[in-house]
Scaffold this active site. Structure first.
Site, mmCIF file in Angstrom:
data_model
loop_
_atom_site.group_PDB
_atom_site.id
_atom_site.type_symbol
_atom_site.label_atom_id
_atom_site.label_comp_id
_atom_site.label_asym_id
_atom_site.label_seq_id
_atom_site.Cartn_x
_atom_site.Cartn_y
_atom_site.Cartn_z
ATOM 1 N N LYS A 1 2.771 -7.367 8.236
ATOM 2 C CA LYS A 1 2.583 -6.045 7.631
ATOM 3 C C LYS A 1 3.700 -5.147 8.157
ATOM 4 O O LYS A 1 3.828 -4.949 9.362
ATOM 5 C CB LYS A 1 1.219 -5.463 7.989
ATOM 6 C CG LYS A 1 0.985 -4.058 7.406
ATOM 7 C CD LYS A 1 -0.337 -3.464 7.858
ATOM 8 C CE LYS A 1 -1.496 -4.082 7.124
ATOM 9 N NZ LYS A 1 -2.774 -3.321 7.377
ATOM 10 N N GLY B 1 0.840 -1.188 0.000
ATOM 11 C CA GLY B 1 0.000 0.000 0.000
ATOM 12 C C GLY B 1 0.867 1.227 0.000
ATOM 13 O O GLY B 1 2.072 1.158 -0.286
ATOM 14 N N SER B 2 0.285 2.388 0.341
ATOM 15 C CA SER B 2 1.028 3.633 0.263
ATOM 16 C C SER B 2 2.113 3.737 1.326
ATOM 17 O O SER B 2 3.147 4.376 1.109
ATOM 18 C CB SER B 2 0.067 4.821 0.396
ATOM 19 O OG SER B 2 -0.689 4.726 1.586
ATOM 20 N N PHE B 3 1.898 3.109 2.500
ATOM 21 C CA PHE B 3 2.915 3.192 3.553
ATOM 22 C C PHE B 3 3.234 1.846 4.186
ATOM 23 O O PHE B 3 3.938 1.780 5.189
ATOM 24 C CB PHE B 3 2.467 4.170 4.648
ATOM 25 C CG PHE B 3 1.163 3.794 5.314
ATOM 26 C CD1 PHE B 3 1.129 2.901 6.365
ATOM 27 C CD2 PHE B 3 -0.021 4.340 4.879
ATOM 28 C CE1 PHE B 3 -0.060 2.555 6.962
ATOM 29 C CE2 PHE B 3 -1.227 4.007 5.476
ATOM 30 C CZ PHE B 3 -1.248 3.102 6.517
ATOM 31 N N ALA B 4 2.739 0.751 3.616
ATOM 32 C CA ALA B 4 2.968 -0.570 4.211
ATOM 33 C C ALA B 4 3.110 -1.630 3.130
ATOM 34 O O ALA B 4 2.583 -1.493 2.025
ATOM 35 C CB ALA B 4 1.822 -0.930 5.162
ATOM 36 N N LYS B 5 3.851 -2.675 3.453
ATOM 37 C CA LYS B 5 3.977 -3.854 2.599
ATOM 38 C C LYS B 5 3.653 -5.078 3.445
ATOM 39 O O LYS B 5 3.932 -5.100 4.645
ATOM 40 C CB LYS B 5 5.396 -3.973 2.047
ATOM 41 C CG LYS B 5 5.822 -2.814 1.159
ATOM 42 C CD LYS B 5 7.271 -2.966 0.705
ATOM 43 C CE LYS B 5 7.710 -1.772 -0.140
ATOM 44 N NZ LYS B 5 9.141 -1.891 -0.547
ATOM 45 N N ASP C 1 -15.817 -0.832 6.472
ATOM 46 C CA ASP C 1 -15.178 -0.931 5.151
ATOM 47 C C ASP C 1 -15.271 -2.363 4.640
ATOM 48 O O ASP C 1 -14.305 -2.908 4.112
ATOM 49 C CB ASP C 1 -13.721 -0.468 5.221
ATOM 50 C CG ASP C 1 -13.131 -0.182 3.833
ATOM 51 O OD1 ASP C 1 -13.919 0.063 2.892
ATOM 52 O OD2 ASP C 1 -11.898 -0.202 3.684
#
Length: 441
Positions: A60, A40-44, A157
């Protein structure tokens, strides 16, 4: 060679390259990192293996120095960990094992769902699921969500991308970053933050009116059920205004293969009016939902209907035993919020006690009653109390025989605790306390 020209560095041999590639990355001496599962934008997210026993997990990795990580996303990470820790005991909710951190990274070690996202399965199939297969998955989803709601958590969500599958095809709800905890309820008992994914988000959430988290989740479940049975979204339009006009008019069609009982459930869940929308508790009694189906491919000790019904039980059971993750995340010196250098001391107090769980529970209710609090929910080792704009959550863990750890968290719109308010609680509970963990006194 021309004067002044330098030789390029020697290329590594094939053997050296192979050796480097074969050397696994070991995280903090505990996990061997494997292939990347997503980013994602700030995590793998990576697959990894425990050095101790070789068991597979998902990790994560959050980059604290990422430009995409701001105060909002930091709060989402904290909320995700808090929600997952609270919901550990349900078999269809992804478990979090532990949290590790360095100066630059945070590592959330979680259960591995080797089957991947439900969304990917839908995409690969390119079509719909059978009625029986849909029912089995949907029953597991509803069982898990009712458990969330009775624990005071609304997901907010729900979509196929946040529903994972294990190796046996059973679902695991994940990604609680947008979830709502009890302390986020306002004085009217409703939520007010607009969030979620437009195609799956209830219309009252988008309208920025006060809304019920469980009813909003019920709408999302209706969209998911339609997708599973029909192979497409009920409302799908790139123009959001047009899409929400279709939602208001209930403008969608069923393929001819969808059964009448299933159509009834979807219509009741996709009611744009939350007041008349079917609740998940009512869903449990519908003919389509109750039709025989096993809880999972590996479980045969009761139907999903029975398990979902159990999630409605409000009785306080025995106090939870704290594992290493609980102790680390609650310790005053290693508070999870410290991973982001945040402070929540005015909204949270902790103490250890030699009293029994029952004595702690009864004393909290007694003191709360004197101070004007009413008990809203009791479940496991948790109590939720409310007094006008204040919401108080009390959680109790057994750290060792005859030693309890108690955390008191205030939320709602009451703001931070004033000294008088806190001193009244402190005086009322003093006879239970061995020591306060995050109090100057």
């Amino acid at each position: 060679m021309e004067p002044g020209e330098t030789l390029p560095p020697p290329r590594p041999s094939a053997a050296a390259t192979a050796t480097a590639a074969a050397s696994p990355t070991i995280l903090l001496g505990r996990y061997r990192l494997g292939r990347m599962l997503g980013r994602g934008s700030f995590a793998k997210v990576y697959q990894a293996y425990s050095v101790a026993d070789g068991s597979a997990v998902a990790i994560k990795i959050i980059d604290k120095k990422s430009k995409s990580l701001n105060a909002v996303t930091e709060a989402q990470v904290l909320r995700e960990v808090s929600a997952m820790r609270l919901l550990q005991s349900h078999p269809n909710i992804l478990k979090i094992h532990e949290v590790m951190a360095t100066r630059s990274k945070i590592y959330l070690v979680m259960e591995l769902a080797s089957g991947g996202e439900l969304f990917s399965v839908l995409t690969r199939r390119g079509r719909w699921f059978t009625d029986a297969s849909t029912r089995r998955l949907f029953q597991q989803l509803i069982s898990a969500l009712i458990f969330c709601h009775e624990s005071g958590v609304s997901h907010r969500d729900m979509k196929p991308q946040n529903i994972l599958l294990d190796g046996e095809g059973n679902i695991k709800i994940s990604d609680f970053g947008l979830s709502a905890l009890p302390e986020q309820l306002r004085d009217d008992g409703l939520l007010h933050t607009a969030c979620g994914t437009p195609a799956f988000t209830a219309p009252e959430v988008v309208a920025r009116r006060g809304y019920s988290g469980p009813k909003a989740d019920a709408w999302s479940c209706g969209v998911i059920l339609y997708m599973l049975l029909c192979g497409s979204l009920p409302f799908d339009d790139r123009n959001l205004v047009s899409m929400y006009k279709k939602i208001a008019k209930r403008d969608y069609q069923f393929p001819n293969w969808v059964s009448k009982p299933a159509r009834y459930v979807i219509k009741q869940l996709l009611d744009p009016n939350p007041s008349s929308r079917m609740s998940l508790e009512t869903l449990l009694g519908t003919a389509w939902f109750k039709k025989s189906s096993s809880l999972s491919k590996s479980q045969s000790d009761g139907s999903l209907y029975e398990m979902a019904a159990l999630a409605k039980d409000y009785d306080l059971g025995s106090v939870s035993s704290a594992n290493a993750f609980d102790i680390i995340s609650l310790s005053s010196g290693l508070d999870l919020s410290g991973l982001f250098e945040m402070s929540n001391g005015e909204r949270s107090k902790r103490f250890s006690s030699g009293a029994s769980f029952e004595d702690i529970r009864d004393k909290v209710r007694e003191v709360g009653g004197r101070l004007g609090y009413a008990v809203e929910k009791m479940r496991g080792g948790s109590l939720v109390l409310r007094k006008r704009a204040y919401v108080l959550i009390v959680e109790v863990w057994e750290i060792a025989p005859s030693l309890m750890l108690v955390e008191m968290k205030w939320g709602g719109d009451g703001g931070c605790l004033d000294e008088l308010h806190w001193e009244e609680w402190r005086a009322g509970l003093e006879e239970l306390v061995c020591s306060w963990h995050n109090d100057d006194a």
